[in-house]
Design an enzyme around this catalytic site. Structure first.
Site, PDB file in Angstrom:
ATOM      1  N   GLY A 262     -50.660  13.822  31.323  1.00  0.00           N
ATOM      2  CA  GLY A 262     -49.142  13.840  31.697  1.00  0.00           C
ATOM      3  C   GLY A 262     -48.844  15.516  31.445  1.00  0.00           C
ATOM      4  O   GLY A 262     -49.598  16.220  31.030  1.00  0.00           O
TER       5      GLY A 262
ATOM      6  N   LYS B 247     -46.422  18.403  30.587  1.00  0.00           N
ATOM      7  CA  LYS B 247     -45.561  18.679  29.421  1.00  0.00           C
ATOM      8  C   LYS B 247     -44.738  19.839  29.020  1.00  0.00           C
ATOM      9  O   LYS B 247     -44.330  20.267  27.966  1.00  0.00           O
ATOM     10  CB  LYS B 247     -46.579  18.516  27.960  1.00  0.00           C
ATOM     11  CG  LYS B 247     -47.648  19.710  28.159  1.00  0.00           C
ATOM     12  CD  LYS B 247     -48.375  19.824  26.818  1.00  0.00           C
ATOM     13  CE  LYS B 247     -49.064  21.352  26.884  1.00  0.00           C
ATOM     14  NZ  LYS B 247     -49.981  21.378  25.780  1.00  0.00           N
TER      15      LYS B 247
ATOM     16  N   SER C  89     -43.340  11.866  21.590  1.00  0.00           N
ATOM     17  CA  SER C  89     -42.713  13.150  20.937  1.00  0.00           C
ATOM     18  C   SER C  89     -41.519  12.848  20.046  1.00  0.00           C
ATOM     19  O   SER C  89     -40.687  12.170  20.566  1.00  0.00           O
ATOM     20  CB  SER C  89     -42.482  14.274  22.283  1.00  0.00           C
ATOM     21  OG  SER C  89     -41.735  15.190  21.666  1.00  0.00           O
TER      22      SER C  89
ATOM     23  N   TYR D  57     -39.057  16.003  30.960  1.00  0.00           N
ATOM     24  CA  TYR D  57     -40.114  15.634  30.191  1.00  0.00           C
ATOM     25  C   TYR D  57     -39.919  14.791  28.812  1.00  0.00           C
ATOM     26  O   TYR D  57     -40.624  13.617  28.735  1.00  0.00           O
ATOM     27  CB  TYR D  57     -40.597  16.957  29.490  1.00  0.00           C
ATOM     28  CG  TYR D  57     -41.410  16.879  28.473  1.00  0.00           C
ATOM     29  CD1 TYR D  57     -43.052  16.362  28.442  1.00  0.00           C
ATOM     30  CD2 TYR D  57     -41.010  17.012  27.046  1.00  0.00           C
ATOM     31  CE1 TYR D  57     -43.627  16.054  27.238  1.00  0.00           C
ATOM     32  CE2 TYR D  57     -41.871  16.981  25.909  1.00  0.00           C
ATOM     33  CZ  TYR D  57     -43.139  16.416  26.196  1.00  0.00           C
ATOM     34  OH  TYR D  57     -43.918  16.253  24.978  1.00  0.00           O
TER      35      TYR D  57
ATOM     36  N   LYS E 104     -40.873  10.310  28.441  1.00  0.00           N
ATOM     37  CA  LYS E 104     -41.453   9.836  27.159  1.00  0.00           C
ATOM     38  C   LYS E 104     -40.752   8.743  26.663  1.00  0.00           C
ATOM     39  O   LYS E 104     -41.324   7.550  26.086  1.00  0.00           O
ATOM     40  CB  LYS E 104     -41.573  10.831  26.026  1.00  0.00           C
ATOM     41  CG  LYS E 104     -42.470  12.118  26.103  1.00  0.00           C
ATOM     42  CD  LYS E 104     -44.133  11.726  26.262  1.00  0.00           C
ATOM     43  CE  LYS E 104     -44.977  12.669  26.346  1.00  0.00           C
ATOM     44  NZ  LYS E 104     -46.282  12.416  26.430  1.00  0.00           N
TER      45      LYS E 104
ATOM     46  N   ASN F 140     -44.230  19.284  15.832  1.00  0.00           N
ATOM     47  CA  ASN F 140     -44.656  20.262  16.599  1.00  0.00           C
ATOM     48  C   ASN F 140     -46.232  20.924  16.367  1.00  0.00           C
ATOM     49  O   ASN F 140     -46.542  21.409  15.510  1.00  0.00           O
ATOM     50  CB  ASN F 140     -43.771  21.656  16.358  1.00  0.00           C
ATOM     51  CG  ASN F 140     -42.171  21.302  17.021  1.00  0.00           C
ATOM     52  OD1 ASN F 140     -41.668  20.567  16.509  1.00  0.00           O
ATOM     53  ND2 ASN F 140     -41.879  22.456  17.772  1.00  0.00           N
TER      54      ASN F 140
ATOM     55  N   SER G 126     -39.182  36.953  21.150  1.00  0.00           N
ATOM     56  CA  SER G 126     -37.459  36.858  21.207  1.00  0.00           C
ATOM     57  C   SER G 126     -37.367  35.413  20.353  1.00  0.00           C
ATOM     58  O   SER G 126     -37.721  34.550  20.697  1.00  0.00           O
ATOM     59  CB  SER G 126     -37.037  36.440  22.440  1.00  0.00           C
ATOM     60  OG  SER G 126     -37.161  37.496  23.445  1.00  0.00           O
TER      61      SER G 126
ATOM     62  N   ARG H 184     -31.439  29.374  22.934  1.00  0.00           N
ATOM     63  CA  ARG H 184     -32.370  28.810  24.167  1.00  0.00           C
ATOM     64  C   ARG H 184     -31.577  27.465  24.287  1.00  0.00           C
ATOM     65  O   ARG H 184     -31.293  26.621  23.390  1.00  0.00           O
ATOM     66  CB  ARG H 184     -33.784  28.453  23.866  1.00  0.00           C
ATOM     67  CG  ARG H 184     -34.522  28.036  25.123  1.00  0.00           C
ATOM     68  CD  ARG H 184     -36.014  27.949  24.893  1.00  0.00           C
ATOM     69  NE  ARG H 184     -36.407  26.870  23.798  1.00  0.00           N
ATOM     70  CZ  ARG H 184     -37.649  26.502  23.316  1.00  0.00           C
ATOM     71  NH1 ARG H 184     -38.529  27.468  23.951  1.00  0.00           N
ATOM     72  NH2 ARG H 184     -37.773  25.974  22.257  1.00  0.00           N
TER      73      ARG H 184
END
Ligand code: UD1
Length: 335
Positions: free
Chosen positions: A83, A85, A125, A150, A154, A180, A217, A294
């Site tokens: 898949g 990701k 996930s 993404y 899932k 993670n 960052s 972000r």
């Protein structure tokens, strides 16, 4: 001996899982199309374990070639890692992501049905939990609110598996929700080697340490967390791989059911915790700056690992130091 089919076995999590399965004496057949991995990985899995297995370079969407794998091997169960990701890329290429992830899973399930194989382990996930209302996150927490194709792919596959099980409860399905994954095999022979500039924190830190990238960052220091930076549940990829061994063992031992497990450590670390741990474990400086948040990021996400502990007898063994040391050990081999 009957075999476990591993799709995406040359990828980051797939390759580590192949190693752990071979280490406990399982027989494998592995497929990968190398869309985000390299043929050397297959050789390195064999080198680490001293074991052999049949490998096919095919796309799991290619029904004919996939059927050939089932014709030529006595497959008993399937672990699906194949898949796409990359979260950012999935926003830019939703059609490609849904085809590869969702249609790929459907072709695989249809082929399994055709050959009467009904034992399936799926890589999901923690992203399916969206922005969790409470942490630690248990498997009963609400799912939904995914913010990118993404994550949604899932969630869709999880739904498909639920429907499949409802239609025929002789399937044995385990859905593993990863938190993670970080780190690499201690040999330094396999690890995470993203193409282009990494999106995820640990590969980014490793490339700053190596001098390939200038500085990290840190995306936001104004979250409601202990130091203002995002908190996540980082799990060593070898621990995660062992989680799959436990899942497949449960299926073989008990079977009959659809089970969902979080695979995490239950501990949350901030971005600055990770940065400092990496510097300390490897005695190397990692320059950083504080940058804006972000889009799509959440403040805190960590697992309640108790269900996997109780039902799979799965307990993570590796420390934060192991994660940082092994990440760097692998990165150094790429330089
Ligand atoms: C991301 C994905 C998730 C996917 C997972 C795979 C998003 C929103 N989520 O999780 O769907 O399953 O990767 O591993 O992309 N960070 C920085 N600087 C960086 C990179 C990351 O400060 O250069 C921070 C992030 O803001 C976050 C933490 O590090 O707080 C972890 O980020 P990352 O490794 O990308 O993982 P997630 O965002 O948790």
């Amino acid at each position: 001996m009957k075999k476990i089919l591993v799709t995406g076995g040359a990828g980051y999590i797939g390759s580590h899982t192949c190693v752990e399965l071979l280490n406990v004496g399982k027989e494998l057949v592995v497929i990968d199309n190398f869309s985000n991995s390299k043929p050397e990985v297959i050789d390195n899995i064999k080198k680490i374990t001293g074991k052999d297995f049949k490998f096919y370079e095919i796309d799991y969407l290619d029904r004919e070639k996939l059927e050939k794998v089932f014709e030529e091997n006595e497959v008993e169960s399937v672990i699906n890692f194949a898949g796409f990701k990359a979260v950012g890329e999935s926003v830019a290429k939703p059609v490609e992501y849904y085809i590869n992830n969702v249609s790929g899973a459907l072709v695989l399930l249809e082929t399994m049905k055709k050959y009467g194989i009904k034992k399936f382990v799926f890589s999901s996930s923690a992203t399916v939990y969206g922005d969790p209302e409470v942490v630690p996150i248990t498997e009963d927490s609400e799912v939904g609110g995914t913010t990118n194709p993404y994550g949604t792919s899932k969630l869709m596959i999880e739904q498909i598996l639920q429907d499949l099980y409802k239609s025929d409860n002789s399937w044995d399905i385990v859905i593993l929700r990863y938190f993670n994954p970080v780190g690499a095999h201690s040999s330094g022979l396999i690890g995470e080697n993203p193409q282009g500039i990494p999106n995820n924190l640990m590969p980014y830190i490793a490339q700053v340490a190596s001098g390939k990238l200038k500085e990290l960052s840190v995306f936001g220091n104004d979250y409601n967390t202990k130091d203002g930076t995002g908190v996540r549940d980082y799990i060593h990829v070898v621990d995660l791989a062992i989680g799959h061994v436990k899942a497949i063992e449960k299926i073989y031992r008990e079977g009959k059911g659809l089970y969902i497990y979080n695979l995490g450590t239950g501990k949350g670390y901030s971005v600055l915790d990770m940065l400092k741990a990496f510097e300390k474990a490897n005695n190397i400086e990692v320059p950083y700056k504080i940058a804006p948040r972000r889009p799509g990021d959440i403040a805190t996400c960590f697992a309640d690992p108790r269900k996997a502990e109780k039902e799979l007898e799965f307990r993570t063994q590796k420390s934060l130091e192991d994660m940082c040391r092994d990440t760097w050990n692998f990165q150094k081999n790429l330089m």
